[in-house]
Design an enzyme around this catalytic site. Structure first.
Site, PDB file in Angstrom:
ATOM      1  N   HIS A 356      91.779  56.204  36.305  1.00 37.94           N
ATOM      2  CA  HIS A 356      91.444  54.831  36.669  1.00 37.94           C
ATOM      3  C   HIS A 356      89.954  54.513  36.577  1.00 37.94           C
ATOM      4  O   HIS A 356      89.543  53.413  36.957  1.00 37.94           O
ATOM      5  CB  HIS A 356      91.908  54.530  38.095  1.00 37.94           C
ATOM      6  CG  HIS A 356      93.373  54.281  38.205  1.00 37.94           C
ATOM      7  ND1 HIS A 356      93.942  53.043  38.005  1.00 37.94           N
ATOM      8  CD2 HIS A 356      94.401  55.130  38.462  1.00 37.94           C
ATOM      9  CE1 HIS A 356      95.254  53.128  38.158  1.00 37.94           C
ATOM     10  NE2 HIS A 356      95.559  54.384  38.429  1.00 37.94           N
ATOM     11  N   LYS A 544      86.980  41.414  45.061  1.00 40.49           N
ATOM     12  CA  LYS A 544      87.181  42.791  44.613  1.00 40.49           C
ATOM     13  C   LYS A 544      86.288  43.695  45.452  1.00 40.49           C
ATOM     14  O   LYS A 544      85.410  43.228  46.165  1.00 40.49           O
ATOM     15  CB  LYS A 544      86.887  42.963  43.126  1.00 40.49           C
ATOM     16  CG  LYS A 544      85.554  42.385  42.674  1.00 40.49           C
ATOM     17  CD  LYS A 544      85.374  42.528  41.172  1.00 40.49           C
ATOM     18  CE  LYS A 544      86.228  41.557  40.404  1.00 40.49           C
ATOM     19  NZ  LYS A 544      87.272  42.174  39.621  1.00 40.49           N
ATOM     20  N   ARG A 545      86.546  44.980  45.360  1.00 40.32           N
ATOM     21  CA  ARG A 545      85.720  45.957  46.076  1.00 40.32           C
ATOM     22  C   ARG A 545      84.248  45.755  45.720  1.00 40.32           C
ATOM     23  O   ARG A 545      83.908  45.452  44.577  1.00 40.32           O
ATOM     24  CB  ARG A 545      86.189  47.365  45.681  1.00 40.32           C
ATOM     25  CG  ARG A 545      85.468  48.508  46.329  1.00 40.32           C
ATOM     26  CD  ARG A 545      86.252  49.793  46.069  1.00 40.32           C
ATOM     27  NE  ARG A 545      86.490  50.011  44.645  1.00 40.32           N
ATOM     28  CZ  ARG A 545      85.674  50.696  43.846  1.00 40.32           C
ATOM     29  NH1 ARG A 545      84.560  51.222  44.327  1.00 40.32           N
ATOM     30  NH2 ARG A 545      85.980  50.875  42.577  1.00 40.32           N
ATOM     31  N   LYS A 550      80.655  46.208  39.492  1.00 39.82           N
ATOM     32  CA  LYS A 550      81.418  44.959  39.495  1.00 39.82           C
ATOM     33  C   LYS A 550      80.493  43.740  39.523  1.00 39.82           C
ATOM     34  O   LYS A 550      80.945  42.604  39.328  1.00 39.82           O
ATOM     35  CB  LYS A 550      82.394  44.942  40.665  1.00 39.82           C
ATOM     36  CG  LYS A 550      83.482  46.026  40.540  1.00 39.82           C
ATOM     37  CD  LYS A 550      84.440  46.014  41.702  1.00 39.82           C
ATOM     38  CE  LYS A 550      85.454  47.145  41.626  1.00 39.82           C
ATOM     39  NZ  LYS A 550      86.444  46.975  40.543  1.00 39.82           N
ATOM     40  N   THR A 652      93.076  44.366  38.332  1.00 41.58           N
ATOM     41  CA  THR A 652      94.367  43.705  38.547  1.00 41.58           C
ATOM     42  C   THR A 652      94.186  42.357  39.231  1.00 41.58           C
ATOM     43  O   THR A 652      95.029  41.480  39.092  1.00 41.58           O
ATOM     44  CB  THR A 652      95.309  44.587  39.393  1.00 41.58           C
ATOM     45  OG1 THR A 652      94.648  44.991  40.592  1.00 41.58           O
ATOM     46  CG2 THR A 652      95.744  45.809  38.618  1.00 41.58           C
ATOM     47  N   LYS A 656      96.226  38.592  38.679  1.00 38.08           N
ATOM     48  CA  LYS A 656      96.793  37.720  39.709  1.00 38.08           C
ATOM     49  C   LYS A 656      96.215  36.312  39.586  1.00 38.08           C
ATOM     50  O   LYS A 656      96.948  35.311  39.652  1.00 38.08           O
ATOM     51  CB  LYS A 656      96.505  38.282  41.095  1.00 38.08           C
ATOM     52  CG  LYS A 656      97.051  39.676  41.361  1.00 38.08           C
ATOM     53  CD  LYS A 656      96.663  40.156  42.754  1.00 38.08           C
ATOM     54  CE  LYS A 656      97.082  41.599  43.000  1.00 38.08           C
ATOM     55  NZ  LYS A 656      96.107  42.567  42.511  1.00 38.08           N
TER      56      LYS A 656
END
Length: 809
Positions: A356, A544-545, A550, A652, A656
């Site tokens: 991942h 998100k985390r 990110k 992911t 969504k």
């Protein structure tokens, strides 16, 4: 209860559970008591359904998949189970007759504290799809008492509090005292020969019991119910009454406390030796208990071990459960006396591995001495696996010790778990087309040369029933009325929605639904936090985390630029925009926590200026979780997927948001690449460097100061960090971007800033044409079917696990 009860039967069943559990009638019951009684009727129904399905699978001798993951981010269970069972409307009717609201009962349930981010949510989505598609499936994880943590923001600072989810969540847990296993760690290993066999013994070990609790995961209109087994650690030694009688109370409880700490918290901080040791202990505890359980269940049906790989598929989700490989070898060799060659053949054919991440720090490594001390027998087995592998690698790459050293499981005093996972699995996959290619080109390039047949790709997917059909019911109703309900079980049929891109009535309805979803989320936000937001503003969302790659920081830098523009000219003509952030930072991740503080202090300063907050709002969503996402995702209009290209494996959350009609702004990273192909270039907003350009810039030598010096707007923004916001200076963040330790701006926020800012402003201009924007939204919904977990799970079943659907009829 039967599986399709009437409202009257539901009332009777709920009243019986109320009486049995609490000695109350419906007229006397509290909302929390009613929630538990309702949940009890659902769990009993699922248990019965699962028992019947399990019996049929055993009789049919069907192959099963065991999915092992350190986390399962399930969220709440009541709503999803009722919807999957097709009973939500009947329960609503029954409860209204009893004076209760089903929606209010949903709010009684805490989010299950079993996961953190995308990895855990993916595991939950896949389990949902496995059950929905009638694949025999079993999940394993740990029953964390406190989960990750409950996030509290105080003066912009993240404070971690215990996430005490069990008082409301334990109703979904079924204890299984008949399936307790002992996990052995530490001590010394002995070897003796008996009847021509080497018999392994243990001395002075620290034994822990793995006590299982089962959660049933329903499928959507299916025969199957998947089981998630959660292990809780407890001491094997009985309570020391003699010490207690002598007043040595703490000593009497010592063994119990030492064992129970294993299942207290998800991802304990590992920036100290004790944390590292606890993480290693957790991972072996999970894998040992799970593999023992798998072998026990297999032998109960087949009474032979040599056919294990024909009837069992074990999937390790990320590197954390890679100790499955040596643990399976241990049992096959030590307990069933198979030869090494037989055991290894079975192990490799049974185990498959999903990677991942490409981030080196997430490809777990353990200090060799710590590992040998904690898991001596497992260390011996891994040492032998490594010796044999290195001999094979020498034949493939003769004389190339540097290459072989990089592939070795044990090298330079470190145990490399990702290398173990690759060597011991028959299939290794990434989670997007780009990520899988990067694995073959960089991270595992030498393994790919050695085992090319093992590498494949399965792009991630999400449980579309939960994230579209149940979370966005108004959109689902529109889809039912246009393309029909078949998409609920055949998500690829969402593509039929493209035919309505020129239907003015559908476009109007879709725009109205989005606004109503925004109003619903705004009402929820006000109720929970007191914050009031403008539902006519653009909802620009990054959920998100919190991690540097990110690039929440890139988003904030651009917002600071807009804020400075408005400070200079409050009458500036910009469309109102609301930036919504949801994220948790790992407790030991100082810079991630500092980024949260920057967001919060910027929010505080903007809120203090009435003129600016009419056009610009920043909202940090405290303790962001699955249930909040279920309200926010249908309301979002812009989806921020802005990681540095080549760093995000898939994502992911992007799927969504896309499925609910948000438009993506992102780099060509992870699943964004395939999303662009699915929706067309005109319906996604791509900016910045691609993965190849990022790699080239690193090779040439990235100098963030050049971008700062050449861009007056960017320079003004970074300089503003020194002064800071709401009385808090962020000079350290400016230093991180320009002169940080090691490499300044390691995730290239400044390099991509200009492109990002220009593309985002183009999005806002497009938003002004509401019809044009809504057509783009429609095209995203229509293009999202590929990103359903049903498709991903089917690919795993057919190409990796060799699994067939098993229906009762």
């Amino acid at each position: 209860m039967n599986y399709n009860p009437s409202a009257g039967e539901i009332k009777t069943a709920v009243a019986e559970r109320l009486s049995r559990l609490f000695g109350e009638t419906p007229a006397e019951a509290t909302r929390e008591q009613m929630y538990r009684a309702v949940a009890k009727t659902v769990t009993e129904m699922l248990n019965d359904k699962r028992a019947g399905y399990k019996e049929a699978v055993a009789k049919g001798k069907a192959k099963q998949v065991y999915y092992i993951c350190m986390e399962y981010l399930l969220g709440r269970s009541l709503k999803t189970n009722l919807e999957n069972l097709g009973l939500a409307d009947k329960y609503k009717e029954a409860l209204e007759q009893m004076g209760f609201s089903l929606d209010e009962l949903y709010e009684c349930e805490p989010d299950a504290g079993l996961g953190n981010g995308g990895l855990g949510r993916l595991a939950a989505c896949f389990t949902d799809s496995l059950a929905s598609l009638d694949y025999p499936a079993f999940g394993f994880s740990i029953c964390y008492e406190y989960g990750l943590f409950r996030q509290k923001i105080v003066d912009g600072l993240q404070i971690e509090l215990p996430d005490n989810w069990l008082p409301g969540g334990d109703v979904w847990l079924q204890p299984r005292p008949d399936r307790v296993f002992t996990v052995r760690m530490g001590g010394r290993v002995t070897e003796t020969w008996k009847d021509g066999r080497c018999v392994i013994g243990y001395e002075d070990t620290e034994d822990v019991e793995a006590f299982p609790y089962d959660m049933m995961i329903s499928g959507g209109a299916s025969d199957s119910v998947a089981r998630l087994r959660l292990w809780k650690a407890r001491a094997t030694r009985s309570f020391d009454m003699s010490l207690f009688s002598q007043g040595q109370y703490a000593k009497a409880m010592e063994d119990s406390g030492s064992a129970e700490i294993i299942s207290k918290v998800l991802y304990p901080s590992d920036n100290h030796l004790e944390g590292k040791l606890l993480r290693l202990t957790q991972q072996y505890f999970l894998t040992s208990a799970s593999v023992q359980n798998i072998i026990r269940d297999h032998m109960a049906v087949y009474h032979r071990i040599d056919n294990l790989s024909d009837k069992v598929a074990i999937h390790i989700n990320d590197t954390h459960p890679s100790l499955v490989i040596p643990e399976l070898m241990r049992i096959l060799i030590d307990d069933y006396f198979l030869s090494w060659e037989q055991a290894w053949d079975i192990t490799v054919k049974t185990v498959s591995y999903t990677n991942h991440t490409v981030l080196p720090e997430a490809l777990e490594k353990w200090n060799e001495d710590i590992f040998r001390f904690r898991l001596p027998r497992i260390y011996m087995i891994i040492h032998e696996i490594n010796e044999r592998f290195c001999r094979d690698a020498w034949e493939k790459f003769p004389g190339d010790w540097n290459r072989i050293g990089g592939m070795s499981i044990i090298s330079y005093g470190q145990m490399h778990m990702a290398n173990l996972a690759v060597i011991g699995s028959h299939s290794i996959n990434g989670v997007s087309a780009l990520h899988s290619q990067i694995l073959k080109d960089t991270v595992f390039k030498d393994f790919y040369r050695m085992y090319p047949e093992r590498f494949t790709n399965v792009t991630n997917g999400i449980a579309h029933r939960r994230w579209l059909c149940y979370s966005d019911k108004k959109l689902a109703k529109l889809l039912d009325g246009t393309i029909g309900p078949a998409y609920r079980h055949e998500p690829e049929k969402l593509a039929d929605f493209k035919a309505y891109s020129e239907d003015a009535g559908v476009i109007d309805a879709l725009r109205r639904i989005k606004h109503e979803n925004k109003q619903s989320f705004a009402a929820l936000l006000e109720k929970k936090t007191g914050v009031v937001i403008d539902t006519h503003s653009v909802f620009d969302v990054q959920i998100k985390r919190l991690h540097e790659y990110k690039r929440q920081l890139l988003n904030v830098l651009d917002i600071i630029g807009i804020y400075l523009d408005l400070k200079n000219n409050p009458s500036l003509d910009i469309y109102p925009r609301t930036y919504l952030f949801g994220a948790k930072a790992a407790p030991g991740y100082a810079f991630a926590k500092r980024t949260i503080q920057l967001i919060c202090m910027l929010q505080k300063e903007i809120e203090a200026d009435p003129r600016i907050r009419e056009k610009l709002r920043v909202v940090f969503l405290e303790n962001y979780c699955v249930s909040m996402a279920e309200a926010l995702v249908p309301a979002a209009e812009i989806s921020e997927q802005i990681s540095l290209a080549g760093k995000e494996a898939s994502g992911t959350g992007c799927m969504k948001l896309m499925m609910n009609g948000a438009l993506t702004i992102g780099t060509l990273d992870g699943a964004n690449v395939e999303m662009r192909d699915a929706v067309g270039r005109d319906n996604i907003y791509i900016f910045g460097m691609n993965a190849g350009e990022v790699e080239q810039l690193w090779r040439e030598g990235y100098n963030s100061a050049l971008y700062y010096a050449r861009n007056d707007r960017l320079k003004r923004i970074v300089d503003c960090l020194d002064h800071g916001f709401a009385g808090e200076s962020f000079a350290d963040v400016a230093a991180y971007l320009l002169s940080g330790q090691g490499v300044a701006d390691p995730f290239m926020c400044l390099a991509d800033f200009d492109s990002y800012s220009r593309v985002r402003e183009a999005m806002y201009r497009d938003y002004l044409d509401r019809d044009k924007w809504t057509v783009k939204s429609l095209m995203n919904i229509a293009g999202s079917g590929f990103f359903a977990a049903d498709r991903a799970v089917t690919e795993y079943a057919e190409r990796i696990w060799g699994l067939e659907k098993f229906k009762l009829n």
